[in-house]
Design an enzyme around this catalytic site. Structure first.
Site, PDB file in Angstrom:
ATOM      1  N   SER A  56      -1.252 -40.623  83.714  1.00 41.62           N
ATOM      2  CA  SER A  56      -0.696 -39.292  83.964  1.00 41.62           C
ATOM      3  C   SER A  56      -1.841 -38.321  84.203  1.00 41.62           C
ATOM      4  O   SER A  56      -2.987 -38.601  83.836  1.00 41.62           O
ATOM      5  CB  SER A  56       0.092 -38.843  82.728  1.00 41.62           C
ATOM      6  OG  SER A  56       0.253 -37.428  82.700  1.00 41.62           O
ATOM      7  N   TYR A  78       1.892 -36.659  74.025  1.00 38.34           N
ATOM      8  CA  TYR A  78       1.911 -37.321  75.335  1.00 38.34           C
ATOM      9  C   TYR A  78       0.506 -37.384  75.915  1.00 38.34           C
ATOM     10  O   TYR A  78       0.063 -38.442  76.382  1.00 38.34           O
ATOM     11  CB  TYR A  78       2.832 -36.535  76.263  1.00 38.34           C
ATOM     12  CG  TYR A  78       3.063 -37.123  77.621  1.00 38.34           C
ATOM     13  CD1 TYR A  78       2.350 -36.670  78.730  1.00 38.34           C
ATOM     14  CD2 TYR A  78       4.017 -38.107  77.817  1.00 38.34           C
ATOM     15  CE1 TYR A  78       2.575 -37.185  79.996  1.00 38.34           C
ATOM     16  CE2 TYR A  78       4.258 -38.633  79.094  1.00 38.34           C
ATOM     17  CZ  TYR A  78       3.526 -38.162  80.165  1.00 38.34           C
ATOM     18  OH  TYR A  78       3.758 -38.679  81.433  1.00 38.34           O
TER      19      TYR A  78
HETATM   20  P1  NAP Z   1      12.013 -41.530  82.922  1.00 35.45           P
HETATM   21  O1  NAP Z   1      12.804 -41.097  84.087  1.00 35.45           O
HETATM   22  O2  NAP Z   1      12.186 -40.851  81.598  1.00 35.45           O
HETATM   23  O3  NAP Z   1      12.188 -43.138  82.710  1.00 35.45           O
HETATM   24  C1  NAP Z   1      11.520 -43.717  81.633  1.00 35.45           C
HETATM   25  C2  NAP Z   1      12.028 -45.134  81.527  1.00 35.45           C
HETATM   26  O4  NAP Z   1      11.398 -45.752  80.394  1.00 35.45           O
HETATM   27  C3  NAP Z   1      13.534 -45.186  81.276  1.00 35.45           C
HETATM   28  O5  NAP Z   1      14.102 -46.264  81.983  1.00 35.45           O
HETATM   29  C4  NAP Z   1      13.604 -45.433  79.779  1.00 35.45           C
HETATM   30  O6  NAP Z   1      14.774 -46.096  79.371  1.00 35.45           O
HETATM   31  C5  NAP Z   1      12.417 -46.355  79.600  1.00 35.45           C
HETATM   32  N1  NAP Z   1      12.016 -46.434  78.186  1.00 35.45           N
HETATM   33  C6  NAP Z   1      11.726 -45.418  77.345  1.00 35.45           C
HETATM   34  N2  NAP Z   1      11.415 -45.903  76.142  1.00 35.45           N
HETATM   35  C7  NAP Z   1      11.515 -47.266  76.211  1.00 35.45           C
HETATM   36  C8  NAP Z   1      11.315 -48.348  75.286  1.00 35.45           C
HETATM   37  N3  NAP Z   1      10.969 -48.114  74.009  1.00 35.45           N
HETATM   38  N4  NAP Z   1      11.522 -49.611  75.714  1.00 35.45           N
HETATM   39  C9  NAP Z   1      11.906 -49.855  76.990  1.00 35.45           C
HETATM   40  N5  NAP Z   1      12.110 -48.888  77.925  1.00 35.45           N
HETATM   41  C10 NAP Z   1      11.909 -47.613  77.520  1.00 35.45           C
HETATM   42  O7  NAP Z   1      10.464 -41.417  83.259  1.00 35.45           O
HETATM   43  P2  NAP Z   1       9.703 -41.429  84.661  1.00 35.45           P
HETATM   44  O8  NAP Z   1       9.494 -40.032  85.125  1.00 35.45           O
HETATM   45  O9  NAP Z   1      10.318 -42.441  85.566  1.00 35.45           O
HETATM   46  O10 NAP Z   1       8.280 -41.935  84.134  1.00 35.45           O
HETATM   47  C11 NAP Z   1       7.963 -43.309  84.098  1.00 35.45           C
HETATM   48  C12 NAP Z   1       6.522 -43.377  83.632  1.00 35.45           C
HETATM   49  O11 NAP Z   1       5.717 -42.522  84.447  1.00 35.45           O
HETATM   50  C13 NAP Z   1       6.328 -42.900  82.198  1.00 35.45           C
HETATM   51  O12 NAP Z   1       5.310 -43.674  81.574  1.00 35.45           O
HETATM   52  C14 NAP Z   1       5.829 -41.460  82.393  1.00 35.45           C
HETATM   53  O13 NAP Z   1       5.057 -41.031  81.281  1.00 35.45           O
HETATM   54  C15 NAP Z   1       5.003 -41.615  83.615  1.00 35.45           C
HETATM   55  N6  NAP Z   1       4.751 -40.387  84.366  1.00 35.45           N
HETATM   56  C16 NAP Z   1       5.797 -39.629  84.815  1.00 35.45           C
HETATM   57  C17 NAP Z   1       5.492 -38.488  85.585  1.00 35.45           C
HETATM   58  C18 NAP Z   1       6.555 -37.587  86.116  1.00 35.45           C
HETATM   59  O14 NAP Z   1       6.200 -36.472  86.560  1.00 35.45           O
HETATM   60  N7  NAP Z   1       7.808 -37.970  86.119  1.00 35.45           N
HETATM   61  C19 NAP Z   1       4.175 -38.159  85.877  1.00 35.45           C
HETATM   62  C20 NAP Z   1       3.156 -38.959  85.359  1.00 35.45           C
HETATM   63  C21 NAP Z   1       3.463 -40.076  84.615  1.00 35.45           C
HETATM   64  P3  NAP Z   1      15.962 -45.257  78.663  1.00 35.45           P
HETATM   65  O15 NAP Z   1      16.566 -44.389  79.705  1.00 35.45           O
HETATM   66  O16 NAP Z   1      16.884 -46.322  78.138  1.00 35.45           O
HETATM   67  O17 NAP Z   1      15.314 -44.451  77.540  1.00 35.45           O
HETATM   68  C1  GCO Z   2       4.820 -32.104  81.534  1.00 35.79           C
HETATM   69  C2  GCO Z   2       5.182 -33.203  82.496  1.00 35.79           C
HETATM   70  C3  GCO Z   2       3.968 -34.038  82.820  1.00 35.79           C
HETATM   71  C4  GCO Z   2       4.355 -35.113  83.789  1.00 35.79           C
HETATM   72  C5  GCO Z   2       3.212 -35.975  84.123  1.00 35.79           C
HETATM   73  C6  GCO Z   2       2.125 -35.256  84.844  1.00 35.79           C
HETATM   74  O1  GCO Z   2       5.639 -31.790  80.655  1.00 35.79           O
HETATM   75  O2  GCO Z   2       3.710 -31.558  81.703  1.00 35.79           O
HETATM   76  O3  GCO Z   2       6.227 -34.004  81.974  1.00 35.79           O
HETATM   77  O4  GCO Z   2       3.447 -34.578  81.652  1.00 35.79           O
HETATM   78  O5  GCO Z   2       5.347 -35.903  83.271  1.00 35.79           O
HETATM   79  O6  GCO Z   2       2.768 -36.731  83.061  1.00 35.79           O
HETATM   80  O7  GCO Z   2       1.206 -36.211  85.326  1.00 35.79           O
END
Ligand code: NAP
Ligand code: GCO
Length: 264
Positions: free
Chosen positions: A145, A158
């Site tokens: 991230s 986080y």
């Molecule tokens: P999301 O929409 O919240 O999806 C997260 C997924 O992880 C969901 O399918 C959730 O399942 C699953 N999960 C959570 N806890 C779990 C566990 N204990 N065991 C198995 N599955 C679990 O998140 P996303 O935005 O797609 O993000 C995916 C990854 O990218 C995460 O690591 C997040 O930190 C990272 N990320 C996101 C962003 C962003 O801006 N969106 C940016 C940087 C990094 P449930 O629905 O059943 O809880």
């Molecule tokens: C926040 C956001 C970010 C994104 C992502 C950025 O609350 O600042 O959720 O953390 O998810 O990780 O790279």
């Protein structure tokens, strides 16, 4: 000879991939030829995910597994290896966030975020590496991230987890590179998924959420990323094309980490 970006003949496990970033990466891997395996905590979400993959013509194998539970993870990996084959590519995608001012956050809440976002990638990587060593190759991609590099109010747990995940990535790369295992991070910027929905909610008067406007001004691409923006970079890190890339965090952020931000 396969195209260097081909994933033909490879089995990929993407954790937490019923929807969101994990789903988009898995769908991209399938298009590149990989066999897709994913997990989620909730059975109904696993079934929802299987149906969503099917709609794209992808026959994905879905399993219920909480990635924070080592026993469940070991059983999952053993089941995949028995039913499908050795895991060639692992994407540690499952993650949560809790946006709470640090002094108001309980230790239990802090630990819960660390458990999913840092301990789980350790647990799952530890479970799949022996199979990769036996097979003579492997790819591990940890979804990091911007918070692997930067802090911000309310995301202390986080940021600590994602900062740790950056260093776990580098350590796996250091410890297992000699077995032809490459471990790299993918660092998404601000991506429009359910996880960031609260930051983009329209205001009562229909105007943009202040944080939404802030990210637009801070991102040279002047937009939020989509989960699909991540598929190309993920395929690169999962393919033979990146066999000499190890311990690297590839930021896919529209340039936000390089930019001071547009003057208000
Ligand atoms: P999301 O929409 O919240 O999806 C997260 C997924 O992880 C969901 O399918 C959730 O399942 C699953 N999960 C959570 N806890 C779990 C566990 N204990 N065991 C198995 N599955 C679990 O998140 P996303 O935005 O797609 O993000 C995916 C990854 O990218 C995460 O690591 C997040 O930190 C990272 N990320 C996101 C962003 C962003 O801006 N969106 C940016 C940087 C990094 P449930 O629905 O059943 O809880
Ligand atoms: C926040 C956001 C970010 C994104 C992502 C950025 O609350 O600042 O959720 O953390 O998810 O990780 O790279």
């Amino acid at each position: 000879m396969n195209h260097p970006f081909s994933l033909e003949g490879k089995t990929a496990l993407i954790t937490g991939a019923s929807y969101g970033i994990g789903f988009a990466i898995a769908a991209g891997f399938a298009k590149a030829g990989a066999t897709i395996v994913f997990n989620d905590i909730q059975p109904e979400l696993v079934n929802q995910g299987i149906a969503a993959y099917k709609e794209l013509g992808i026959h994905a194998a879905g399993y219920v597994c909480d990635v924070t539970h080592e026993e469940q993870v070991n059983e999952l990996v053993a089941k995949i290896e028995k039913e499908i084959g050795t895991i060639d590519i692992l994407v540690n995608n499952a993650g949560i966030i809790k946006r709470i001012p640090m002094v108001e956050m309980s230790a239990a809440e802090f630990r819960q975020v660390i458990d999913v976002d840092l301990n789980a990638p350790f647990i799952v990587s530890k479970a799949v590496i022996p199979g990769m060593i036996k097979k003579g190759h492997g790819k591990i991609i940890n979804i990091c991230s911007m918070m692997s590099e930067l802090g911000r109010e309310t995301v202390s747990a986080y940021a600590a987890a994602k900062g740790g995940l950056k260093m776990l990535t580098r350590n796996i790369a250091s410890e297992y590179g000699e077995y032809n295992i490459q471990c790299n991070g993918l660092g998404p910027g601000y991506i429009a998924t359910p996880q960031t929905a609260p930051l983009r909610e329209k205001q009562a008067d229909g105007s943009r959420h202040p944080f939404d406007s802030f990210i637009i001004a801070k991102t040279p691409a002047a937009r939020w990323g989509t989960a699909e923006d991540l598929t190309g970079p993920a395929i690169f890190l999962a393919s033979e094309a990146s066999n000499f890339v190890n311990g690297h965090i590839l930021y896919v952020d529209g340039g936000i980490l390089a930019y001071i931000g547009k003057q208000p």
